[in-house]
Motif scaffolding. Structure first.
Motif, PDB file in Angstrom:
ATOM      1  N   MET A 165       0.830  -1.197   0.000  1.00 24.10           N
ATOM      2  CA  MET A 165       0.000   0.000   0.000  1.00 24.10           C
ATOM      3  C   MET A 165       0.869   1.252   0.000  1.00 24.10           C
ATOM      4  O   MET A 165       1.844   1.339   0.728  1.00 24.10           O
ATOM      5  N   VAL A 166       0.508   2.182  -0.829  1.00 22.79           N
ATOM      6  CA  VAL A 166       1.243   3.444  -0.855  1.00 22.79           C
ATOM      7  C   VAL A 166       0.456   4.465  -0.042  1.00 22.79           C
ATOM      8  O   VAL A 166      -0.756   4.606  -0.208  1.00 22.79           O
ATOM      9  N   ASN A 167       1.134   5.156   0.839  1.00 21.77           N
ATOM     10  CA  ASN A 167       0.461   6.154   1.675  1.00 21.77           C
ATOM     11  C   ASN A 167       0.004   7.359   0.858  1.00 21.77           C
ATOM     12  O   ASN A 167       0.656   7.740  -0.111  1.00 21.77           O
ATOM     13  N   PRO A 168      -1.135   7.977   1.262  1.00 24.85           N
ATOM     14  CA  PRO A 168      -1.567   9.221   0.613  1.00 24.85           C
ATOM     15  C   PRO A 168      -0.501  10.308   0.788  1.00 24.85           C
ATOM     16  O   PRO A 168       0.266  10.277   1.747  1.00 24.85           O
ATOM     17  N   THR A 169      -0.478  11.248  -0.142  1.00 21.87           N
ATOM     18  CA  THR A 169       0.501  12.332  -0.100  1.00 21.87           C
ATOM     19  C   THR A 169      -0.176  13.652   0.266  1.00 21.87           C
ATOM     20  O   THR A 169      -1.386  13.801   0.075  1.00 21.87           O
ATOM     21  N   ALA A 170       0.606  14.571   0.773  1.00 17.55           N
ATOM     22  CA  ALA A 170       0.043  15.869   1.163  1.00 17.55           C
ATOM     23  C   ALA A 170       1.054  16.982   0.977  1.00 17.55           C
ATOM     24  O   ALA A 170       2.263  16.754   0.951  1.00 17.55           O
ATOM     25  N   ALA A 171       0.516  18.190   0.846  1.00 22.52           N
ATOM     26  CA  ALA A 171       1.332  19.400   0.851  1.00 22.52           C
ATOM     27  C   ALA A 171       0.675  20.390   1.794  1.00 22.52           C
ATOM     28  O   ALA A 171      -0.509  20.278   2.105  1.00 22.52           O
TER      29      ALA A 171
ATOM     30  N   LEU B 192       0.369  14.337  10.530  1.00 17.55           N
ATOM     31  CA  LEU B 192       0.270  13.569   9.284  1.00 17.55           C
ATOM     32  C   LEU B 192       1.093  12.286   9.372  1.00 17.55           C
ATOM     33  O   LEU B 192       0.649  11.230   8.909  1.00 17.55           O
ATOM     34  N   ALA B 193       2.282  12.364   9.963  1.00 17.61           N
ATOM     35  CA  ALA B 193       3.120  11.160  10.106  1.00 17.61           C
ATOM     36  C   ALA B 193       2.377  10.091  10.902  1.00 17.61           C
ATOM     37  O   ALA B 193       2.373   8.908  10.533  1.00 17.61           O
ATOM     38  N   LYS B 194       1.696  10.512  11.977  1.00 14.77           N
ATOM     39  CA  LYS B 194       0.925   9.562  12.789  1.00 14.77           C
ATOM     40  C   LYS B 194      -0.194   8.903  11.999  1.00 14.77           C
ATOM     41  O   LYS B 194      -0.556   7.754  12.241  1.00 14.77           O
ATOM     42  N   HIS B 195      -0.769   9.659  11.063  1.00 17.22           N
ATOM     43  CA  HIS B 195      -1.896   9.139  10.285  1.00 17.22           C
ATOM     44  C   HIS B 195      -1.463   8.452   9.000  1.00 17.22           C
ATOM     45  O   HIS B 195      -2.309   8.063   8.200  1.00 17.22           O
ATOM     46  N   GLY B 196      -0.173   8.339   8.783  1.00 20.72           N
ATOM     47  CA  GLY B 196       0.288   7.648   7.575  1.00 20.72           C
ATOM     48  C   GLY B 196       0.037   8.446   6.299  1.00 20.72           C
ATOM     49  O   GLY B 196      -0.180   7.884   5.228  1.00 20.72           O
ATOM     50  N   ILE B 197       0.043   9.773   6.419  1.00 20.55           N
ATOM     51  CA  ILE B 197      -0.070  10.626   5.230  1.00 20.55           C
ATOM     52  C   ILE B 197       1.280  11.318   5.047  1.00 20.55           C
ATOM     53  O   ILE B 197       1.803  11.929   5.983  1.00 20.55           O
ATOM     54  N   ASP B 198       1.873  11.165   3.853  1.00 21.65           N
ATOM     55  CA  ASP B 198       3.241  11.651   3.620  1.00 21.65           C
ATOM     56  C   ASP B 198       3.240  13.120   3.225  1.00 21.65           C
ATOM     57  O   ASP B 198       2.798  13.473   2.127  1.00 21.65           O
ATOM     58  N   LEU B 199       3.772  13.966   4.087  1.00 19.02           N
ATOM     59  CA  LEU B 199       3.912  15.388   3.752  1.00 19.02           C
ATOM     60  C   LEU B 199       5.124  15.532   2.837  1.00 19.02           C
ATOM     61  O   LEU B 199       6.253  15.287   3.240  1.00 19.02           O
ATOM     62  N   ARG B 200       4.865  15.923   1.591  1.00 19.49           N
ATOM     63  CA  ARG B 200       5.939  15.951   0.595  1.00 19.49           C
ATOM     64  C   ARG B 200       6.491  17.344   0.328  1.00 19.49           C
ATOM     65  O   ARG B 200       7.605  17.503  -0.141  1.00 19.49           O
ATOM     66  N   GLU B 201       5.686  18.366   0.562  1.00 17.48           N
ATOM     67  CA  GLU B 201       6.125  19.710   0.199  1.00 17.48           C
ATOM     68  C   GLU B 201       5.378  20.747   1.034  1.00 17.48           C
ATOM     69  O   GLU B 201       4.218  20.561   1.377  1.00 17.48           O
TER      70      GLU B 201
ATOM     71  N   THR C 143     -11.694  12.576   9.227  1.00 20.55           N
ATOM     72  CA  THR C 143     -12.452  12.447   7.975  1.00 20.55           C
ATOM     73  C   THR C 143     -11.568  11.948   6.827  1.00 20.55           C
ATOM     74  O   THR C 143     -12.063  11.692   5.738  1.00 20.55           O
ATOM     75  N   LEU C 144     -10.257  11.833   7.074  1.00 19.72           N
ATOM     76  CA  LEU C 144      -9.334  11.459   5.994  1.00 19.72           C
ATOM     77  C   LEU C 144      -8.935   9.994   6.092  1.00 19.72           C
ATOM     78  O   LEU C 144      -8.754   9.466   7.189  1.00 19.72           O
ATOM     79  N   THR C 145      -8.799   9.357   4.949  1.00 18.29           N
ATOM     80  CA  THR C 145      -8.295   7.995   4.915  1.00 18.29           C
ATOM     81  C   THR C 145      -6.781   8.042   5.052  1.00 18.29           C
ATOM     82  O   THR C 145      -6.097   8.628   4.218  1.00 18.29           O
ATOM     83  N   GLY C 146      -6.286   7.469   6.115  1.00 19.72           N
ATOM     84  CA  GLY C 146      -4.840   7.490   6.338  1.00 19.72           C
ATOM     85  C   GLY C 146      -4.154   6.306   5.704  1.00 19.72           C
ATOM     86  O   GLY C 146      -4.761   5.520   4.972  1.00 19.72           O
ATOM     87  N   GLY C 147      -2.887   6.182   5.989  1.00 22.75           N
ATOM     88  CA  GLY C 147      -2.118   5.047   5.505  1.00 22.75           C
ATOM     89  C   GLY C 147      -1.435   4.387   6.675  1.00 22.75           C
ATOM     90  O   GLY C 147      -1.919   4.458   7.809  1.00 22.75           O
ATOM     91  N   GLN C 148      -0.318   3.759   6.411  1.00 24.32           N
ATOM     92  CA  GLN C 148       0.425   3.130   7.491  1.00 24.32           C
ATOM     93  C   GLN C 148       1.271   4.191   8.188  1.00 24.32           C
ATOM     94  O   GLN C 148       2.046   4.896   7.534  1.00 24.32           O
ATOM     95  N   PRO C 149       1.125   4.312   9.513  1.00 21.65           N
ATOM     96  CA  PRO C 149       1.930   5.317  10.224  1.00 21.65           C
ATOM     97  C   PRO C 149       3.421   5.105   9.965  1.00 21.65           C
ATOM     98  O   PRO C 149       3.882   3.961   9.865  1.00 21.65           O
TER      99      PRO C 149
END
Lengths: 240, 240
Positions: free
Chosen positions: A1-7, A32-41, A165-171
């Protein structure tokens, strides 16, 4: 599974002028790190319409989520809602649900609704409100853009409202090894380790403390057992 | 006279992962304001080649100066010099002047030069070195891009080295009025003031302290007398 991305888009003259030190980016990054969402920028821009619109359009197209902070108050320099509406060609007007939330808040506080306060009830068409338990005036989510306040306490309460409300990924898990050796000395073994564990991220962050050089070696990933294995190998290697 | 413009690029996984809170942006913003250079945009990206190259090219074309922090150490995750060289199609190799600075430093410390340490002497062709009085390994300026270390103490020493080489503008002055009134109450007079003094920037930054709402009203510009005049008018207006 690939984690969702965020800015993240930090909006405000007070940050770029050096007057205020932003605190929201670091807070959001941790959540975001806790929720498995990758902050990219992250981008930081001033209260400038073209800059805000341009940045939010680019980031919204490039990442799964965009989080903004700042510029949703009642004063003339609060132009974020206008810019988001323009960026996505959405109508911006006072919405009854937002107005009702503000009215109830002002009634409790014994304050009058006025034209400026009513500005905070202007929500782009199609957006969902983000609850603000601190000072009532809501944020909103339009498409994949989550628009929140700049005051840290309010920002944090809005993050708490929107995150479920957001679908997270793997922390993302991490382990840190702190060594009092110069980076130039440990760079070789670290390079070998990073190649052997290409599925993990191996970072080396130097510091100086009381005149001594050292580094925090941080291994990050979503598989705790792999991180354990890499860390054990690293510790053994650096002991020699 | 129009002040020169600038952008900053913060490079590093440790910032975006929430592990480390960036301190360099706020420091640089303050220094640039003093020198009359307008910081217009900040971007933060991870240790990712495409992200670094893309950001530095865009920012270098859009602003008079670009300042980067992070990623110039000896370890495998330090890829900034490589990315800057690629971004501007410049050859990257060990340069004698940079190597001599490092060698002298290691001689003093009784350390051996090795392959990893030598990585820090790789400087893009045509770049000028930025002095690092803290730990010797230099930064560099290539075109309008100033490449500096991420460790705050070293970053600050490099900013001190590079700043005198830049042509500044008129320092941005500011005055602040702190009021314990809600933004919704003062928004009207502020709007009128901002229109009357369109050559100044009038910002309103709300805060909450011990349960009370207030705001810092900040008037910024390069003409001290104009700021005085605006501030006098504002104070009088808000007294009523």
């Amino acid at each position: 599974m690939v984690n969702p991305t965020a800015a993240m888009l930090v909006i405000g003259d007070e940050i770029l002028s050096g007057r205020t030190r932003d605190a929201n980016m670091h807070y959001l990054a941790g959540e975001l790190a806790k929720h498995g969402i990758d902050l990219r920028e992250v981008r930081m821009v001033s209260d400038d319409e073209a800059a805000i619109i341009g940045a939010v359009q680019v980031l919204s197209a490039a990442y799964d989520h965009v989080f903004t902070s700042g510029g949703i108050g009642p004063t003339h320099d609060d132009i974020t809602a206008d810019c988001i509406a323009k960026a996505f060609d959405a109508h911006l007007g006072v919405r009854d649900d937002a107005r009702a939330i503000l009215q109830a808040h002002y009634d409790t506080q014994g304050l009058e609704m006025n034209e400026d306060r009513l500005r905070m009830a202007r929500i782009p068409e199609g957006a969902a409100l983000i609850e603000n338990p601190v000072s009532a005036a809501p944020g909103f989510t339009l498409g994949n853009v989550h628009v929140m306040a700049g005051v840290p306490l309010i920002f944090q309460s809005m993050v708490a409202s929107v995150m479920p409300t957001l679908t997270g990924g793997q922390p993302v898990l991490s382990q840190t090894l702190r060594v009092f050796r110069g980076e130039g000395e440990i760079a070789g073994p670290l390079r070998v380790l990073a190649e052997a564990y290409a599925d993990l991220s191996v970072g080396c962050y130097p510091f100086q403390k009381d005149g001594a050089f050292g580094a925090n070696i941080v291994i990050r990933g979503t598989d705790g057992a792999r991180i354990d294995a890499a860390m054990t190998e690293l510790a053994k290697e650096l002991e020699q």
